[in-house]
Write a protein that holds these residues in place. Sequence first.
Motif, PDB file in Angstrom:
ATOM      1  N   ASP A 114      68.805  45.187 -15.284  1.00 23.69           N
ATOM      2  CA  ASP A 114      67.595  45.700 -15.930  1.00 23.69           C
ATOM      3  C   ASP A 114      66.667  46.348 -14.913  1.00 23.69           C
ATOM      4  OD1 ASP A 114      65.932  46.217 -18.097  1.00 23.69           O
ATOM      5  OD2 ASP A 114      65.010  44.223 -18.087  1.00 23.69           O
ATOM      6  N   SER A 115      66.469  45.677 -13.780  1.00 23.86           N
ATOM      7  CA  SER A 115      65.625  46.243 -12.725  1.00 23.86           C
ATOM      8  C   SER A 115      66.204  47.571 -12.230  1.00 23.86           C
ATOM      9  CB  SER A 115      65.539  45.229 -11.570  1.00 23.86           C
ATOM     10  OG  SER A 115      64.858  45.760 -10.454  1.00 23.86           O
ATOM     11  N   ILE A 116      67.495  47.561 -11.918  1.00 18.83           N
ATOM     12  CA  ILE A 116      68.141  48.757 -11.355  1.00 18.83           C
ATOM     13  C   ILE A 116      68.224  49.874 -12.404  1.00 18.83           C
ATOM     14  CG2 ILE A 116      70.353  49.636 -10.471  1.00 18.83           C
ATOM     15  CD1 ILE A 116      70.713  46.762  -9.217  1.00 18.83           C
ATOM     16  N   GLY A 117      68.696  49.543 -13.600  1.00 19.50           N
ATOM     17  CA  GLY A 117      68.886  50.570 -14.626  1.00 19.50           C
ATOM     18  C   GLY A 117      67.577  51.194 -15.074  1.00 19.50           C
ATOM     19  N   SER A 118      66.571  50.354 -15.330  1.00 17.52           N
ATOM     20  CA  SER A 118      65.268  50.879 -15.769  1.00 17.52           C
ATOM     21  C   SER A 118      64.655  51.749 -14.680  1.00 17.52           C
ATOM     22  CB  SER A 118      64.299  49.721 -16.066  1.00 17.52           C
ATOM     23  OG  SER A 118      64.762  48.931 -17.122  1.00 17.52           O
ATOM     24  N   THR A 119      64.699  51.244 -13.442  1.00 13.68           N
ATOM     25  CA  THR A 119      64.031  51.944 -12.345  1.00 13.68           C
ATOM     26  C   THR A 119      64.716  53.266 -12.024  1.00 13.68           C
ATOM     27  OG1 THR A 119      63.317  49.815 -11.472  1.00 13.68           O
ATOM     28  CG2 THR A 119      63.223  51.680  -9.967  1.00 13.68           C
ATOM     29  N   LEU A 120      66.061  53.274 -12.000  1.00 18.25           N
ATOM     30  CA  LEU A 120      66.752  54.524 -11.677  1.00 18.25           C
ATOM     31  C   LEU A 120      66.585  55.539 -12.807  1.00 18.25           C
ATOM     32  CD1 LEU A 120      69.952  53.231  -9.854  1.00 18.25           C
ATOM     33  CD2 LEU A 120      67.839  54.136  -8.872  1.00 18.25           C
TER      34      LEU A 120
END
Length: 322
Positions: free
Chosen positions: A32-38
Amino acid sequence: MTSRSRDRRRIVERLGAASRVLLVLHVRPDGDSIGSTLAMARALRVLGKAAEVVAPDPIPPNLAFVPGADRVVGAGATRGSFDTALFLDCASLDRIGGATADLERAGPILNVDHHSSNQRYGAVNYIEPHAAACGEVTYDLIRALGVALDPEIAMGLYVAIVTDTGSFRYQSVTARTHRIAAQLLGLGVRPAEVGRQVWDSRTLASVRLEAAALTTLVQEGELAWMDVTPPMLAESGAAAYETEGLVNLPRSLEGVEVAVLFSDEGRGEVRVSLRSARRVDVSAIAVRLGGGGHARAAGCTLRMSLAQAHDAVLTAARAALR
Ligand code: 5GP
Ligand code: MN
């Protein structure tokens, strides 16, 4: 207008006016952190803004396929200054680890999240506690910024949502979660390919770690727990991030309401992951122990021995179950 929609509008206004944005992943970054941020970093670049993503911990290999992951830099490695800092999926400031040096060269913090325990540390705080993933909130923000979704953005958002919902099977999942996902599939996301990358690319070491940890699995009525110890990590050869997901083993037992994974990585502290099935608010337990999270998934880090961590967490869990 509700205060939440006002917060949302202020985030969109600030992002719209920003020209150099620092986006910060949380420690032990998850899908979630990686996908949302990217996805958001890509959307900001589409709008002509400079967007840089800093990660306090490495991106796990099974999430390195998310578009833009190759441009993420480690803590302290950003250059220049930023007029805005954006946090997605980050419940508290202590979750940014070593990225504090990068943050010193950035403007006010925009805090966008879906954790009810979020500590509202930003200049603007926009929290949607009912969102199944921060990816859902990010989807709304990207649309509100007027950016057309493209395959790269779609992949980030899909990874965020599919990972944080346990593949669409947690209580937080709604019809809208599925409608968003359907739209992302329409942009070219192939769920089988994502599933293979995220869950079916395990190392033999991680499966051996799971086998060793399973020997410690205990069920006590509605409570179940399991340990990871330094010898297990050493003998299996697994990396610490490969404990991710192991809490699903106690969680999957019939009749279990509260599941706990204790992970002692030999650094004088124990990582605790908590899950509940339908009733107990495990974030309340985690918050009391210095952590945070959601009602059904929470965690904390305890600076104590494994035996002391057992005592602290299991006592709280038994009380919550009574
Ligand atoms: P996990 O058990 O997968 O590490 O974390 C479950 C949930 O609890 C995630 O939503 C995560 O953000 C939150 N969480 C885990 N550990 C901590 C912690 O130490 N502090 C806070 N604030 N939240 C945590
Ligand atoms: Mn999340």
